[in-house]
Design a protein around this motif. Structure first.
Motif, PDB file in Angstrom:
ATOM      1  N   PHE A 180       0.804  -1.222   0.000  1.00 10.24           N
ATOM      2  CA  PHE A 180       0.000   0.000   0.000  1.00 10.24           C
ATOM      3  C   PHE A 180       0.838   1.274   0.000  1.00 10.24           C
ATOM      4  N   ILE A 181       1.974   1.207  -0.732  1.00 10.14           N
ATOM      5  CA  ILE A 181       2.751   2.418  -0.971  1.00 10.14           C
ATOM      6  C   ILE A 181       1.891   3.389  -1.782  1.00 10.14           C
ATOM      7  N   ARG A 182       1.962   4.658  -1.467  1.00  6.70           N
ATOM      8  CA  ARG A 182       1.146   5.661  -2.150  1.00  6.70           C
ATOM      9  C   ARG A 182       1.398   5.638  -3.656  1.00  6.70           C
ATOM     10  N   ASN A 183       0.314   5.595  -4.425  1.00  3.32           N
ATOM     11  CA  ASN A 183       0.341   5.543  -5.902  1.00  3.32           C
ATOM     12  C   ASN A 183       0.904   4.218  -6.421  1.00  3.32           C
ATOM     13  N   GLY A 184       0.870   3.196  -5.572  1.00  2.00           N
ATOM     14  CA  GLY A 184       1.364   1.885  -6.004  1.00  2.00           C
ATOM     15  C   GLY A 184       0.276   0.949  -6.493  1.00  2.00           C
ATOM     16  N   ALA A 186      -3.920  -0.830  -6.118  1.00  2.00           N
ATOM     17  CA  ALA A 186      -4.812  -1.504  -5.164  1.00  2.00           C
ATOM     18  C   ALA A 186      -5.595  -0.511  -4.317  1.00  2.00           C
ATOM     19  N   GLU A 187      -6.245   0.446  -4.991  1.00  2.00           N
ATOM     20  CA  GLU A 187      -7.061   1.421  -4.270  1.00  2.00           C
ATOM     21  C   GLU A 187      -8.492   0.924  -4.132  1.00  2.00           C
ATOM     22  N   MET A 188      -9.099   1.230  -2.987  1.00  2.00           N
ATOM     23  CA  MET A 188     -10.496   0.902  -2.728  1.00  2.00           C
ATOM     24  C   MET A 188     -11.359   2.135  -2.957  1.00  2.00           C
ATOM     25  N   ALA A 189     -12.583   1.886  -3.437  1.00  2.00           N
ATOM     26  CA  ALA A 189     -13.550   2.982  -3.590  1.00  2.00           C
ATOM     27  C   ALA A 189     -13.946   3.503  -2.216  1.00  2.00           C
ATOM     28  N   GLN A 190     -14.328   4.792  -2.160  1.00  2.00           N
ATOM     29  CA  GLN A 190     -14.654   5.420  -0.890  1.00  2.00           C
ATOM     30  C   GLN A 190     -15.845   4.740  -0.208  1.00  2.00           C
ATOM     31  N   LYS A 191     -16.806   4.273  -0.998  1.00  2.00           N
ATOM     32  CA  LYS A 191     -17.969   3.599  -0.411  1.00  2.00           C
ATOM     33  C   LYS A 191     -17.560   2.314   0.303  1.00  2.00           C
ATOM     34  N   ASP A 192     -16.534   1.623  -0.242  1.00  2.00           N
ATOM     35  CA  ASP A 192     -16.064   0.390   0.394  1.00  2.00           C
ATOM     36  C   ASP A 192     -15.215   0.688   1.630  1.00  2.00           C
ATOM     37  N   VAL A 193     -14.413   1.760   1.553  1.00  2.00           N
ATOM     38  CA  VAL A 193     -13.622   2.177   2.716  1.00  2.00           C
ATOM     39  C   VAL A 193     -14.552   2.486   3.888  1.00  2.00           C
ATOM     40  N   LYS A 194     -15.643   3.170   3.593  1.00  2.00           N
ATOM     41  CA  LYS A 194     -16.618   3.521   4.623  1.00  2.00           C
ATOM     42  C   LYS A 194     -17.272   2.270   5.203  1.00  2.00           C
ATOM     43  N   TYR A 195     -17.607   1.299   4.336  1.00  2.00           N
ATOM     44  CA  TYR A 195     -18.299   0.094   4.803  1.00  2.00           C
ATOM     45  C   TYR A 195     -17.412  -0.743   5.717  1.00  2.00           C
ATOM     46  N   VAL A 234     -12.185  -8.249  -5.163  1.00  2.00           N
ATOM     47  CA  VAL A 234     -12.116  -8.568  -6.588  1.00  2.00           C
ATOM     48  C   VAL A 234     -11.380  -7.460  -7.341  1.00  2.00           C
ATOM     49  N   ASP A 235     -10.859  -7.814  -8.509  1.00  2.00           N
ATOM     50  CA  ASP A 235     -10.340  -6.802  -9.418  1.00  2.00           C
ATOM     51  C   ASP A 235     -11.411  -6.474 -10.458  1.00  2.00           C
ATOM     52  N   GLU A 236     -11.127  -5.555 -11.345  1.00  2.00           N
ATOM     53  CA  GLU A 236     -12.143  -5.092 -12.296  1.00  2.00           C
ATOM     54  C   GLU A 236     -12.537  -6.186 -13.279  1.00  2.00           C
ATOM     55  N   LYS A 267      -9.095  -1.351  -7.367  1.00  2.00           N
ATOM     56  CA  LYS A 267      -8.780  -0.774  -8.671  1.00  2.00           C
ATOM     57  C   LYS A 267      -7.260  -0.716  -8.857  1.00  2.00           C
ATOM     58  N   HIS A 268      -6.840  -0.803 -10.116  1.00  2.00           N
ATOM     59  CA  HIS A 268      -5.426  -0.733 -10.475  1.00  2.00           C
ATOM     60  C   HIS A 268      -4.616  -1.839  -9.791  1.00  2.00           C
ATOM     61  N   PRO A 269      -4.759  -3.085 -10.251  1.00  2.00           N
ATOM     62  CA  PRO A 269      -3.987  -4.197  -9.657  1.00  2.00           C
ATOM     63  C   PRO A 269      -2.500  -3.866  -9.620  1.00  2.00           C
ATOM     64  N   PRO A 270      -1.840  -4.125  -8.494  1.00  2.00           N
ATOM     65  CA  PRO A 270      -0.446  -3.688  -8.338  1.00  2.00           C
ATOM     66  C   PRO A 270       0.588  -4.541  -9.071  1.00  2.00           C
ATOM     67  N   TYR A 271       0.198  -5.747  -9.506  1.00  2.00           N
ATOM     68  CA  TYR A 271       1.177  -6.643 -10.120  1.00  2.00           C
ATOM     69  C   TYR A 271       0.707  -7.131 -11.493  1.00  2.00           C
TER      70      TYR A 271
END
Length: 500
Positions: A180-184, A186-195, A234-236, A267-271
């Motif tokens: 979870f390095i910044r801009n690396g 694997a970002e989560m949508a805000q709705k999921d972060v909240k949940y 899941v990924d996209e 979003k944006h799979p890291p590998y």
């Protein structure tokens, strides 16, 4: 003279009916024998009969060949001979058919000594004591962002050999790389972060690159349904695949659900490698869901059939454990597991060898009964954790090995335990109990990537497209190692079981 002719004429007349009768009888017999007409020649009759026999014999031989192939496939799946066991494809339709016929041995199962009633389980009110690590923090910026390098940030960071070595020295206050390095990515949508902020008890799973659809858990009590968040990462690609194949409902806040599972999009799979992407939610569950106090990870192709509250009581609370994982069915020795991974083409053979040479150079011994753990190799498809500081540190260091080297996490587990010098205690439960936790489903399709088929480093050098070498993972295998690996001789592996 007339008297002489009469007897002759009368004699002919008396014989004529006999001849007529004879012709009629023979004709009838000819008709009955051929089934059609008296005019069929003997050769034609023989040819017709022979053709029918040929069809019958051919059908019998074809059936025997199919039966032989099925029996050979069943035997190869049970064989301890490396070459034949490698031929077994347990995700194939054929394997499923012969398994349903009882021609292959089902996974060894035994009853799990769980409590009788999840409603009577007393949940601990306090967290486990933090004995060795009081505070754990994480690097959030990649080193390339601070030294002016043009290399983009990596999800796991550009970890140096010195940083890696320091991370194994346990102190009360620690700061380590943990994804979870910044801009690396694997970002989560805000709705999921909240949940997920409300999730204290988590059952987590993951599907990447569209290899599965969610399997609904069974035998879940009403108490556990209210207590646990069931989170499917899941990924996209997988999200679109799931929407195409199963019903996805949307709640009032935009959350997407498949049955009891809440879908969490990364979003944006890291590998580049889907197998490596799948290790993010599997190993870094505490980073994805930081409010979770307890978590149970189960691979996406599995259907959970035991109440999760019973699992926490059995594997953590009963004996005051903070981490539980199953023993591998076949292997205890990391070098034997590496050999099996090469035979099963789970990753590039020369890179697995290089990975093992690093571990051997750093003192990793083959497993033996004098070691303090039942095995160096786990079955990583089910992981049960309390998110203590030490447990989280272990998960971070385990993930860093997966980030730096091969994505085969079984190869790294025992090494991290070894480097922590016995400080990290965990419960490794019997494999037969592990097989009783879930029902295993086949992937929707076979996974394969080009790197898994590489047999020599020359293939990487000759690759002009750059499609073999991962660009964001496994970079430790391409970074000069501060030691003489050429002098390392890997331990001899005695193949005591099938490939895996």
């Amino acid at each position: 003279m007339d008297s002489k002719l009469l007897p002759s004429i009368s004699l002919r007349a008396s014989r004529r009916p006999d001849r007529n009768h004879l012709h009629v009888r023979d004709g009838a017999e000819g008709f009955l024998a051929s089934g059609k007409s008296y005019q069929d020649s003997p050769m034609k009759i023989i040819w017709k009969r022979g053709f029918i026999r040929l069809i019958l014999v051919g059908g019998i031989i074809w059936g025997l060949l199919i039966l032989t192939a099925l029996l050979f496939h069943a035997w190869s799946c049970q064989s301890s001979i490396a070459f034949f066991s490698a031929l077994c494809n347990k995700s194939s339709v054929i394997y499923g058919a012969i398994q349903s016929l009882g021609l292959v041995t089902s996974p060894h199962r035994c009853s799990i000594p769980v409590a009788d009633d999840p409603n009577k389980i007393i949940i601990p009110t306090r967290r486990s004591l933090e004995k060795y690590v009081q505070s754990l923090s994480y690097f959030m910026e990649d080193s390339t962002a601070t030294n002016g390098s043009q290399s983009p940030p990596l999800f796991g960071g550009h970890i140096t050999w010195q940083q890696r070595d320091e991370s194994f020295k346990v102190k009360p206050n620690m700061k380590v790389h943990c994804g979870f390095i910044r801009n690396g990515g694997a970002e989560m949508a805000q709705k999921d972060v909240k949940y997920v902020k409300k999730c204290r008890f988590v059952v987590a799973s993951g599907i990447f690159d569209g290899y599965d659809t969610p399997h609904q858990p069974s035998n879940i009590s009403a108490r556990s349904q209210k207590l646990f968040c069931f989170l499917m990462v899941v990924d996209e690609v997988s999200l679109e695949f799931i929407k195409t194949n199963v019903t996805v409902r949307e709640d009032n806040e935009g959350g997407e659900w498949v049955g009891i599972w809440r879908l969490i999009l990364l979003k944006h799979p890291p590998y580049d490698e889907p197998r490596r992407n799948g290790k993010v939610p599997k190993i870094l569950t505490h980073r994805l869901f930081p409010q979770a106090q307890y978590s149970i990870w189960i691979d996406g192709k599995m259907e959970l059939i035991v109440d999760p509250l019973l699992l926490l009581e059995r594997y953590l609370w009963r004996e005051k454990n903070t981490f539980a994982i199953a023993q591998h069915k076949h292997h205890r020795n990391v070098y034997e597991e590496a050999d099996a991974n090469k035979r099963r083409k789970r990753y590039a053979r020369p890179l697995i060898d290089l990975h093992m040479k690093i571990y051997r150079y750093e003192g990793m011994e083959p497993w033996n009964p004098s070691k303090s753990t039942p095995s160096d190799i786990p079955e990583g498809a089910v992981i049960i954790r309390e998110h203590t500081a030490l447990s989280n540190l272990f998960s971070c260091l385990w993930f860093n090995e997966v980030h730096l080297f091969t994505p085969r996490d079984q190869l790294s587990f025992g090494y991290v335990v070894y480097r922590l010098g016995g400080l990290f205690k965990f419960f490794m439960f019997p494999n037969c109990e592990y097989n009783s936790i879930f029902i295993l489903h086949n992937h929707t399709r076979e996974h394969s990537s080009k790197v898994e088929w590489v047999k020599s480093l020359d293939e990487f050098k000759k690759d002009k497209t750059g499609g073999l070498k991962e660009s964001r993972g496994g970079l430790g295998l391409w970074t000069p190692y501060p030691g003489d690996l050429d002098s390392v001789v890997l331990p001899t592996v005695k193949r005591t079981s099938k490939a895996g």
